[in-house]
Motif scaffolding. Structure first.
Motif, PDB file in Angstrom:
ATOM      1  N   ALA A 120       0.900  -1.123  -0.064  1.00 42.79           N
ATOM      2  CA  ALA A 120       0.104  -0.007  -0.106  1.00 42.79           C
ATOM      3  C   ALA A 120       0.967   1.150   0.145  1.00 42.79           C
ATOM      4  O   ALA A 120       2.194   1.288  -0.350  1.00 42.79           O
ATOM      5  CB  ALA A 120      -0.777  -0.177   1.098  1.00 42.79           C
ATOM      6  N   SER A 121       0.380   2.198   0.550  1.00 49.12           N
ATOM      7  CA  SER A 121       1.194   3.497   0.124  1.00 49.12           C
ATOM      8  C   SER A 121       1.188   4.170   1.721  1.00 49.12           C
ATOM      9  O   SER A 121       0.304   3.952   2.643  1.00 49.12           O
ATOM     10  CB  SER A 121       0.195   4.592  -0.462  1.00 49.12           C
ATOM     11  N   ALA A 129       0.919  11.231   0.209  1.00 49.16           N
ATOM     12  CA  ALA A 129       0.877   9.761   0.243  1.00 49.16           C
ATOM     13  C   ALA A 129       2.010   9.329  -0.746  1.00 49.16           C
ATOM     14  O   ALA A 129       2.191   9.996  -1.941  1.00 49.16           O
ATOM     15  CB  ALA A 129      -0.485   9.425  -0.388  1.00 49.16           C
ATOM     16  N   THR A 145      -0.785  10.014  -6.298  1.00 50.07           N
ATOM     17  CA  THR A 145      -1.397  10.369  -5.102  1.00 50.07           C
ATOM     18  C   THR A 145      -0.954  11.795  -4.952  1.00 50.07           C
ATOM     19  O   THR A 145       0.078  12.371  -5.339  1.00 50.07           O
ATOM     20  CB  THR A 145      -0.570   9.577  -3.927  1.00 50.07           C
ATOM     21  N   ARG A 244      -4.147  -4.429  -3.738  1.00 52.36           N
ATOM     22  CA  ARG A 244      -5.254  -3.769  -3.063  1.00 52.36           C
ATOM     23  C   ARG A 244      -6.574  -4.473  -3.177  1.00 52.36           C
ATOM     24  O   ARG A 244      -7.387  -4.380  -2.556  1.00 52.36           O
ATOM     25  CB  ARG A 244      -4.912  -2.456  -3.833  1.00 52.36           C
ATOM     26  N   THR A 327      -4.785   5.500  -2.379  1.00 54.75           N
ATOM     27  CA  THR A 327      -4.793   6.021  -0.989  1.00 54.75           C
ATOM     28  C   THR A 327      -5.718   6.936  -0.357  1.00 54.75           C
ATOM     29  O   THR A 327      -6.193   6.884   0.609  1.00 54.75           O
ATOM     30  CB  THR A 327      -3.304   6.396  -0.512  1.00 54.75           C
ATOM     31  N   ASP A 330      -8.765   5.422   0.294  1.00 53.29           N
ATOM     32  CA  ASP A 330      -8.885   4.552   1.523  1.00 53.29           C
ATOM     33  C   ASP A 330      -8.948   5.337   2.788  1.00 53.29           C
ATOM     34  O   ASP A 330      -9.747   5.284   3.997  1.00 53.29           O
ATOM     35  CB  ASP A 330      -7.538   3.734   1.583  1.00 53.29           C
TER      36      ASP A 330
END
Length: 584
Positions: A120-121, A129, A145, A244, A327, A330
């Motif tokens: 992920a980031s 991010a 991002t 993801r 991200t 999320d």
């Protein structure tokens, strides 16, 4: 009372109760939340002199902290001591060390910064991010991002002064969708260019194979090495998206684990009910342990909620958004208030329903563009476009502005090639790259139905002033026979663009009267091309934004002449793509 204040207060007090191990009834907890929220609201009124603006969703979303991912150094502290490594040796030392770590990792707004899971980031101290993968694994063409707290970085106008696309309630939400659409372009561009099978063939966990691959690349010539590096980048992108997307099925896997747990072996529930059984909580903890996640109480709580939410989204029919989720998306989900009028799953499903067809069109256009459709004939395969636009494929060209007559090109070259100043030379535009310096939005230009008969040109992402939107189709002429209906004057005498025989997507944009309102302009750009062994001057007529343009707003240019304005006012001419003549 501002609902955003109440939501944020509830979130923080619940977190505080959990961290402190306070067990209380839901009724008493709600009274504490209401009292605290009322105090905050009244304080804002006093500070603002009696008038306050609602707290934006962007501010609300940035309060929530992401859960902790698997610790890379997770293991026995006793083993660390025995092997000579420095580390805490008692439970009190462990707690002290964890507190110190958390204290060091704070955002500028005071909220805790915790690492996301593998693949992920993570975010830096400024809230930006960043992927945990090496920098070279990120394509320089697209940045997916950015600082989610700053919607102006995407040139999004103030939502209170502009109409947002339906189902997007703030500039923050628009930015989330923009990152998802950008992720879609990047992924499909890489996979189409290098081939999914070719990319996946490089996936390996054998160290010796990795070393051999690096040695092979080091022996390549420059062009071969660049291709190999970009191919590996495409693999990294694909694997990150796969990782993801896998998270959307974590919750049913956890439920399988919960079904194997004997409820009699579990302790009684503590604290307010949160919608999860003790077996589900125990199963989540075991799943996180087995897959390498940190199992702190708050981390478990946040991941339970997040994994269940994205699984529910998948079950509800959300597909494209989850496939290209970022991200920013999320963070939005983790920070979404439970007391919002619209449940999170319903909100994201609305986004999916509105954007699914646009994402599918984007996937198709980018894939075909990278596999040879330089003129972007894929626009004509859209059913809505086919019903309203009757243009032969031979007359469609979004790639370049070619000379209509070779003799005119030769005359111009002999007369003007040495007199063209290098100061006005533009950058040659090719379809090898979808982006140019981060300001090329041509991939996001689309044709939408205006009514039952005609189309209009728009973008599915915010447009910034100065952005390049694509080529205005037509052929270059050096002639005194200028067309007042189909002619665009050039920077030199008798030099003009004729779009009577060739058209494209941006040619279908709306036209205002000469001197009227517009949000784009046509700009002639000269650049050096190659004609056999001799350099020559070539031209393109670019469409550049002159102001901020919201998604799904019409793109409008000013007519060069009044006759041209009347031409574009006719539905019959619009159906022919404004060509002098067209056949089906």
């Amino acid at each position: 009372m501002d609902k955003a204040i109440l939501g944020l207060t509830a979130q923080k007090i619940r977190e505080l109760f959990t961290i402190c191990g306070i067990e209380d009834s839901e009724e008493h907890l709600n009274l504490v939340i209401a009292h605290a929220a009322d105090h905050v609201y009244k304080a804002r009124l006093v500070i603002a002199g009696g008038a306050t603006e609602p707290i934006s969703q962007a501010k609300e979303a940035t309060i929530e902290t992401p859960p902790t991912p698997p610790h890379e150094t997770r293991g026995s502290y006793r083993l660390m001591k025995q092997t000579g490594k420095q580390g805490p040796t008692t439970y009190s030392d462990m707690a002290s060390t964890e507190k110190k770590k958390k204290k060091k990792r704070k955002r500028s707004d005071g909220s805790e910064l915790i690492d996301p899971p593998p693949g992920a980031s993570v975010a830096d101290g400024n809230g930006t991010a960043k992927d945990k993968a090496p920098e070279e694994s990120i394509s320089p063409e697209v940045q997916t991002t950015s600082e989610v707290e700053d919607p102006e970085s995407l040139c999004v106008p103030n939502p209170r002064n502009s109409s947002l696309p339906s189902h997007l309630d703030s500039a923050y939400e628009m930015k989330i969708m923009t990152t998802i659409l950008t992720q879609c372009v990047k992924f499909n561009s890489d996979i189409a260019q290098y081939g999914q099978r070719d990319c996946m063939a490089l996936a390996t966990t054998k160290l010796e194979r990795m070393r051999e691959h690096v040695k092979d690349v080091s022996r390549y010539n420059y062009e071969q090495a660049i291709h190999a590096i970009r191919r590996d980048t495409a693999l990294t992108t694909g694997r990150a998206i796969q990782t993801r997307y896998n998270e959307t099925i974590f919750w049913p896997i956890i439920l399988k684990c919960a079904a194997l747990i004997d409820p009699a072996t579990l302790p009684p529930a503590k604290g307010p009910a949160d919608g999860f059984t003790m077996a589900e909580k125990a199963a989540t903890k075991k799943f996180m342990e087995d897959t390498g996640y940190s199992v702190g109480a708050e981390n478990q709580r946040q991941y339970r909620i997040f994994w269940k939410n994205i699984f529910d989204m998948r079950e509800a029919g959300v597909d494209k958004i989850l496939l290209y989720r970022t991200t920013e998306f999320d963070s939005f989900c983790r920070g979404y208030s439970k007391i919002s009028e619209t449940p999170l799953v319903d909100k994201v499903l609305r986004w999916e329903n509105e954007y699914r067809s646009h994402i599918e069109q984007l996937e198709m256009r980018i894939t075909k563009l990278k596999t040879g459709d330089s003129k972007r004939l894929s626009y004509l395969s859209n059913l809505q476009v086919l019903e309203r636009l009757k243009v032969p494929e031979s007359s469609w060209n979004n790639a370049s502005n070619e000379w209509a007559v070779n003799a005119e090109e030769e005359i111009f070259r002999q007369r003007s090639s040495k007199s063209i100043s290098t100061d006005i030379l533009g950058i040659p535009h090719g379809d090898e790259s979808v982006y140019e310096g981060g300001s090329d939005k041509s991939a996001f230009i689309t044709l939408l139905p205006k009514d039952d008969e005609t189309l209009f040109v728009s973008s599915i992402v915010p447009i910034c002033e100065g952005d390049f939107l694509g080529i205005f189709a037509g052929t270059i002429r050096l002639s005194e026979d200028f067309s007042v209906t189909h002619g665009i004057s050039g920077p030199a005498e008798n030099l003009w663009l004729d779009y009577s025989q060739v058209t494209g997507a941006l040619n279908q944009m709306q036209v205002s009267e000469p001197g009227g309102n517009a949000n784009v302009c046509l700009r002639w750009e000269a650049f050096h091309g190659d004609n056999a062994t001799e350099p020559c001057i070539s031209w393109r007529v670019s469409v550049k934004a002159t102001k901020h343009i919201m998604p799904f707003d019409p793109i409008v240019r000013t007519a060069a002449q009044r006759e041209q304005y009347h031409l574009h006012s006719s539905p019959g001419n619009a159906k022919r793509g404004f060509l002098e003549s067209a056949t089906n």
